[in-house]
Design an enzyme around this catalytic site. Structure first.
Site: not given
Ligand code: AMP
Ligand code: ZN
Ligand code: ZN
Length: 434
Positions: A53, A88-90, A93
């Site tokens: 990440d 951003v992360t979610f 991913h």
């Protein structure tokens, strides 16, 4: 030119790699495992998707990650993989494992609202709600397709992997726990590979968060980021040693990615939401480099008059009018008004800013880091490396979008992919046999 400089940097770190001490060995496999592995390895590929990440693409040239540098030299890489909007992360991913843009798969941010659902709010930190399948069923992640096609999967953390999406979970999975060290994550993954051949997973994910954490707290140019990168590099070295000890390394394709990069921020570059719009007229759905707002009923025209006007260091759009290259804003879950800050600028309410300034650990001028900025900005560029028996050694691909990782994974795994936004052609030069 950028590619040349990048390769030169890699050459340098590859040299350092040769001189570095190798990391502590991973736990040995059971004897029966070693004996059975050679035959098993030839039968089918194992594919391991590793996410670091917040590992910005250029971190690999800093000389702190000899294992990654070696993987890149032995396999395929790119000077920068573009994340999807919002960076951003979610959302990213889920894009990596579905091949769909966030607007298409429906995990449109780390925090968002779905007007058609009860309760309507998704927040990545609200575990009980976030693990309900309903948020994730705008697309099927690769582990669901694989399981349905008879390929066992295992997830050592991944957003979405704790939900029974379309009723399907990975054969092996773990509830996200930040306290699990990087080496512990590697070791749990290796334990899954020690299962008897009929139960062994062939598609696995492995997720590391400490580089992102250090980037937020100390900024992308800090020694703390370099230290975190070195720690993750050691854990990946441990994975490679463990695969070798099990006779699996030669039959394993490793794909190492990041979800986004990291930009330096400081309290000197701050946008106050109160200066843009009367806060009493809006509901703030998410605050950050991408801020999402909903005008309160009856206040629409007034709010738009304020927000859609030109502002310094930030621009807001009605969701349907975002620039096309963001491929965002048609999902009902996207906030009615989306604002994007200039890279390196933070968005806060006056109250949030005052609270930050009053915290003694925040010295004036303290540098931090954030992401969520324009995916085309070089600071948002993400790491990509593929290495293994199906990967062309030394391939350097032009920058590509992260939606392309999914068709590559499906191809390596031999799983029939779902339709998506990615194109195998973009990443085909990474394959030994395109
Ligand atoms: P952000 O920097 O806000 O985009 O989010 C990164 C953070 O998300 C990480 O530092 C983790 O703490 C958290 N995170 C990552 N994966 C998961 C997960 N599967 N479940 C819950 N939280 C996660
Ligand atoms: Zn992230
Ligand atoms: Zn982050």
């Amino acid at each position: 030119m950028r590619v040349l400089r990048f390769l030169a940097a890699l050459g340098l770190v590859a040299h350092i790699a040769a001189c570095a001490h190798s990391p502590a060995p991973a736990p040995a496999p059971p004897a029966s495992r070693v004996a059975s592995s050679a035959a098993g390895a030839a039968a089918a590929r194992t594919v391991i998707l590793i996410s670091i990440d917040g590992f910005r693409a250029d971190y690999i040239g800093r000389g702190h990650t000899p294992t990654l540098a070696r993987l890149a030299a032995e396999g395929a890489t790119t000077p920068g993989m573009r994340p999807s909007f919002p960076s951003v992360t979610f959302p990213n991913h889920y894009t990596l494992v579905t091949g769909r843009r966030p607007d298409g798969h429906g995990v449109v941010d780390n925090v968002f609202e779905d007007p058609a659902m009860t309760p309507p709010r998704f927040d990545k930190n609200d575990k009980a709600t976030a693990n309900e399948p309903r948020w994730w069923e705008g697309a099927a992640p690769l582990w669901v397709s694989a399981e349905r096609q008879g390929v066992r999967t295992a997830t050592m953390f991944w957003p979405g992997s704790e939900a029974a999406i379309f009723g399907v979970r990975p054969s092996y999975w773990a509830a996200f726990d930040k306290a699990t060290t990087s080496n512990q994550r590697t070791d749990r993954l290796l334990e899954w590979l020690d299962r008897p051949a009929a139960e062994r997973p062939r598609f696995l994910t492995l997720y590391f968060n400490i580089v992102d954490g250090a980037g937020h707290e100390f900024g992308p140019d800090s020694p703390e980021v370099n230290q975190a990168a070195a720690t993750v590099d050691t854990a990946i070295g441990r994975l490679i040693d463990g695969l070798k000890a099990r006779g699996l390394y030669d039959a394993t394709d490793l794909v190492v990615v990041a979800d986004h990069g990291m930009a330096a921020t400081s309290a000197q570059r701050r946008i106050l939401l109160d200066d843009l719009v009367p806060l009493a007229d809006v509901r703030t759905i998410v605050t950050g480099p991408v801020t999402g707002l909903a005008p309160l009923p009856g206040r629409e025209a007034e709010v738009e008059r304020h927000l859609l006007a030109p502002h310094d260091h930030i621009q807001c759009w009605r969701k349907a009018q975002l620039p096309a290259r963001f491929a965002y804003g048609h999902n009902p879950r996207a906030p009615p008004i989306v604002c994007l800050a200039e890279t390196g600028w933070k968005v806060a309410t006056r109250q949030q800013a005052a609270r930050y300034d009053a915290d003694p650990s925040h010295q004036p001028g303290k540098v931090g880091g954030d992401h969520g900025y324009d995916p085309a900005d070089p600071t948002m560029a993400a790491l990509f490396i593929a290495r293994g028996p199906d990967i062309r050694p030394g391939a350097v691909l032009p920058p590509f979008d992260n939606v392309d990782v999914y068709p590559l994974l499906a191809r390596l795994l031999g799983v029939k992919p779902e339709p998506g936004d990615g194109r195998l052609e973009d990443v085909a030069p990474a394959l030994l046999k395109p």
